[in-house]
Design a protein around this motif. Structure first.
Motif, short mmCIF file in Angstrom:
data_model
loop_
_atom_site.label_atom_id
_atom_site.label_comp_id
_atom_site.label_asym_id
_atom_site.label_seq_id
_atom_site.Cartn_x
_atom_site.Cartn_y
_atom_site.Cartn_z
N VAL A 1 20.82 -12.99 -11.01
CA VAL A 1 19.92 -13.46 -9.96
C VAL A 1 19.90 -14.98 -10.04
CG1 VAL A 1 17.60 -13.31 -9.01
CG2 VAL A 1 18.54 -11.38 -10.28
N ALA A 2 20.36 -15.62 -8.97
CA ALA A 2 20.42 -17.09 -8.97
C ALA A 2 19.01 -17.65 -8.82
CB ALA A 2 21.31 -17.57 -7.83
N VAL A 3 18.59 -18.45 -9.79
CA VAL A 3 17.26 -19.05 -9.73
C VAL A 3 17.36 -20.50 -10.22
CG1 VAL A 3 15.94 -16.92 -10.05
CG2 VAL A 3 16.66 -18.21 -12.05
N ASN A 4 16.38 -21.30 -9.87
CA ASN A 4 16.32 -22.67 -10.40
C ASN A 4 15.85 -22.67 -11.84
OD1 ASN A 4 15.50 -22.90 -7.25
ND2 ASN A 4 16.74 -24.67 -7.89
N VAL A 5 14.90 -21.80 -12.14
CA VAL A 5 14.31 -21.78 -13.48
C VAL A 5 13.95 -20.35 -13.84
CG1 VAL A 5 12.36 -22.56 -14.89
CG2 VAL A 5 13.25 -24.06 -13.12
N GLU A 6 14.18 -20.00 -15.11
CA GLU A 6 13.63 -18.74 -15.60
C GLU A 6 12.58 -19.06 -16.65
OE1 GLU A 6 16.28 -15.48 -16.60
OE2 GLU A 6 14.94 -14.85 -18.20
N ARG A 7 11.42 -18.42 -16.54
CA ARG A 7 10.36 -18.65 -17.52
C ARG A 7 9.90 -17.30 -18.07
NH1 ARG A 7 8.39 -24.13 -16.08
NH2 ARG A 7 8.73 -24.45 -13.86
N ARG A 8 9.40 -17.36 -19.29
CA ARG A 8 8.94 -16.13 -19.94
C ARG A 8 7.52 -16.38 -20.41
NH1 ARG A 8 13.87 -18.17 -21.70
NH2 ARG A 8 15.60 -16.88 -21.01
N PHE A 9 6.66 -15.46 -20.08
CA PHE A 9 5.25 -15.64 -20.39
C PHE A 9 4.70 -14.42 -21.12
CE2 PHE A 9 5.48 -18.03 -16.18
CZ PHE A 9 5.48 -19.30 -16.75
N ILE A 10 4.14 -14.65 -22.30
CA ILE A 10 3.39 -13.57 -22.97
C ILE A 10 1.92 -13.88 -22.81
CG2 ILE A 10 2.97 -12.28 -25.07
CD1 ILE A 10 5.57 -12.72 -26.06
N LEU A 11 1.22 -12.94 -22.20
CA LEU A 11 -0.21 -13.11 -21.91
C LEU A 11 -1.04 -12.50 -23.03
CD1 LEU A 11 0.01 -11.94 -18.19
CD2 LEU A 11 0.30 -14.26 -19.10
N ASP A 12 -2.11 -13.19 -23.39
CA ASP A 12 -2.98 -12.69 -24.45
C ASP A 12 -4.33 -13.39 -24.32
OD1 ASP A 12 -3.84 -11.35 -26.73
OD2 ASP A 12 -2.77 -12.64 -28.14
N ASP A 13 -5.24 -12.98 -25.15
CA ASP A 13 -6.51 -13.69 -25.25
C ASP A 13 -6.95 -13.62 -26.70
OD1 ASP A 13 -7.09 -11.00 -25.38
OD2 ASP A 13 -8.61 -11.01 -23.83
N VAL A 14 -7.75 -14.59 -27.12
CA VAL A 14 -8.26 -14.58 -28.49
C VAL A 14 -9.76 -14.80 -28.47
CG1 VAL A 14 -6.32 -15.23 -29.97
CG2 VAL A 14 -7.48 -17.00 -28.63
N LYS A 15 -10.41 -14.14 -29.40
CA LYS A 15 -11.86 -14.30 -29.55
C LYS A 15 -12.07 -15.32 -30.67
CE LYS A 15 -15.92 -11.41 -30.61
NZ LYS A 15 -16.29 -10.03 -30.96
N LEU A 16 -12.50 -16.51 -30.28
CA LEU A 16 -12.62 -17.60 -31.25
C LEU A 16 -14.09 -17.89 -31.56
CD1 LEU A 16 -9.99 -20.18 -29.91
CD2 LEU A 16 -9.69 -18.43 -31.67
N GLU A 17 -14.32 -18.24 -32.82
CA GLU A 17 -15.63 -18.76 -33.22
C GLU A 17 -15.70 -20.23 -32.80
OE1 GLU A 17 -17.70 -16.80 -34.39
OE2 GLU A 17 -16.65 -15.20 -35.45
#
Ligand code: C2O
Ligand code: CU
Ligand code: CU
Length: 491
Positions: A194-210
């Motif tokens: 697939v011809a694209v200008n940019v390929e990006r990879r994203f891992i989504l998450d969340d953290v519970k921080l103090e």
């Protein structure tokens, strides 16, 4: 568009009957406030946001051989202070830092992947290759191997037969270990180009921080009920990621939802996602979506054509999705910002053929495996419990099947919240959701089963061995909503 819109619409029509509120408004207001602060002054780390590719030690073009180490590490999510995380690093690179997410493993369809794993954590662990049709011995569950003790090693070896976006994570005490940061992406490249200008990879998450910046050490009943939802949203381990992009660019984005319990419902205002693949690979027919729901464990691949003037900023957001239990709407939350710094050069036309897909030949005579998902909220202050067919893992009776046999699984969600259902070692095709045939077809290994709804899928049983299936809200899986199927060799 998709089946997803179909269920959202059904939800809208359904009367909002007396569902028990488990979320206090103040808790959510607090979380939203923390997220807002985190996003506005969270620019402490150098904006990178790219995962480091792991080093391939093997000169053979069709073998990817790597060293992967799990250890404790420090990672700063907010200004307040570093958090002690558990993370993966590249064992072949001197001085490599363990990071959340771990190093990116890339391979091409048909490659052999060999992972020499070493455990430097204070706890035992395993590595599971989520979505990859591995031989059973490399599946990384306790049905297939003993836990790798601190200081121990284990070799995983498999051929990546499907192209797509996959991920790796531990399969013991997942609610704790994945939450502490043990996860990474595995990308398997394949046709079509697939011809694209940019390929990006994203891992989504969340953290519970103090307030100190450390990961919260407490698990309250709400964390168990919904899967721990953090107060800080992460993309590739970073809050408020800022990326440069070009106006007019066609970009390819691969997403993994690695959160224990958060549903991401993505939106890029004034833009449309063209969904080209999910879980097990390319779709036969891409479709357009204004919002893209990604349940825990799921993956999606999309194309976006970025529009806007040079200098403009585009925010990728997650917006409300009604996952049950009257979870209130915190309003749109920004995940990352794309700054348009230039105009993109033109790229070649899109392919005309995408994934290959043949509908599994199920009919009225195909055996049906019925699974009923239930929860028991427990009395106030007590942890909720989760069941499949009334049983709590590990107090369960594994299912049985035979390699290559076709079956229909009917997953009936009798609870008042959605559960993302995941099956190891094989891919399946969704037949219907609440009796409605989905508009799109493709190979899945994780699928969201909406509250009070039955979802059916067709599956051809995979390689012999014992394969886990479970809810991918890891708190649910670890508190009973898990079982396995023992697949026997063809006679
Ligand atoms: Cu991603 Cu059994 O898990
Ligand atoms: Cu899995
Ligand atoms: Cu669940």
């Amino acid at each position: 568009m998709s089946s997803r819109r179909a269920h959202t619409d059904r939800h809208r029509e359904r009367p909002r009957a007396r569902r028990r509120d488990v979320l206090s408004l103040s808790a959510v207001a607090f979380a939203a406030a923390v997220v807002a602060t985190g996003c506005s002054d969270g620019k402490k780390e150098p904006a990178g946001g790219e995962m480091t590719p792991i080093r391939d030690l093997n000169p053979a073009p069709d073998i990817v051989e790597v060293n992967l180490i799990a250890s404790e590490a420090q990672q700063r999510f907010l200004a307040d202070g570093p958090a002690t995380v558990w993370a993966y690093r590249d064992g072949s690179v001197e001085g490599a830092r363990a990071t959340v997410p771990g190093p990116l493993i890339e391979a091409s369809q048909g490659d052999t992947v060999i992972v020499h794993f070493r455990n430097e954590l204070p706890d035992s662990t395993t590595v599971h290759w989520h979505g990859v049709r591995v031989p059973n011995g490399s599946d990384g569950t306790l049905a297939t191997q003993p836990e790798v003790a601190p200081g121990g090693t284990f070799d995983y070896r498999f051929v990546v037969v499907d192209a797509g976006t996959f991920w790796y994570h531990p399969h013991v005490r997942g609610d704790v270990q994945v939450e502490r940061g043990l996860y990474g992406m595995l990308v398997v490249k394949g046709a079509p180009d697939v011809a694209v200008n940019v390929e990006r990879r994203f891992i989504l998450d969340d953290v519970k921080l103090e307030a100190t910046g450390e990961l919260s050490a407490t698990t309250d009943p709400l964390d168990v009920m919904l899967g721990r939802q953090g107060n800080v949203l992460l993309v590739n381990g970073t809050t408020a990621l800022e990326l440069r992009a070009e106006s007019g660019a066609r970009e390819r984005w691969r997403f993994v939802n690695a959160a224990n319990g958060r549903y991401f419902n993505l939106r890029l205002p004034d833009h449309t996602f063209r969904v080209i693949g999910w879980d097990g690979g390319m779709l036969a027919q891409p479709y357009d979506a204004d919002a893209l729901l990604i349940a825990p464990g799921e993956r999606y691949e999309v194309l976006v054509e970025l529009r806007g003037e040079v200098g403009a900023k585009l925010a990728l957001q997650t917006v409300y999705y009604d996952r049950g239990h009257n979870v209130p709407d915190p309003g749109p939350q920004d995940l990352l910002t794309l700054k348009l710094t230039d105009t993109a050069p033109a790229v070649a036309a899109l392919p005309t053929a995408w994934g290959e897909f043949a509908t599994l030949p199920f009919d009225d005579t195909t055996p049906v495996q019925k699974l009923v998902l239930t929860e028991d909220e427990g009395s106030p202050g007590q942890d909720p419990q989760f069941f499949i067919n009334g049983r709590k893992f590990p107090d369960v009776e594994p299912l049985t099947g035979t390699e290559d046999d076709l079956a229909i699984w009917s997953v009936q969600n009798d609870s008042e919240m959605d559960h993302p259902f995941h099956l190891h070692g094989m891919l399946f095709q969704v037949i219907d959701i609440g009796g409605v045939k989905p508009a799109q077809t493709g190979w899945k290994d994780t699928v969201n089963v909406p509250q009070k709804t039955t979802l059916r899928f067709a599956v051809r049983y995979g390689a012999p061995g014992e394969w886990m299936f479970h809810c991918h809200i890891l708190e649910h899986a670890e508190r009973g909503m898990m079982n396995s199927i023992r697949v026997g060799a063809k006679p």
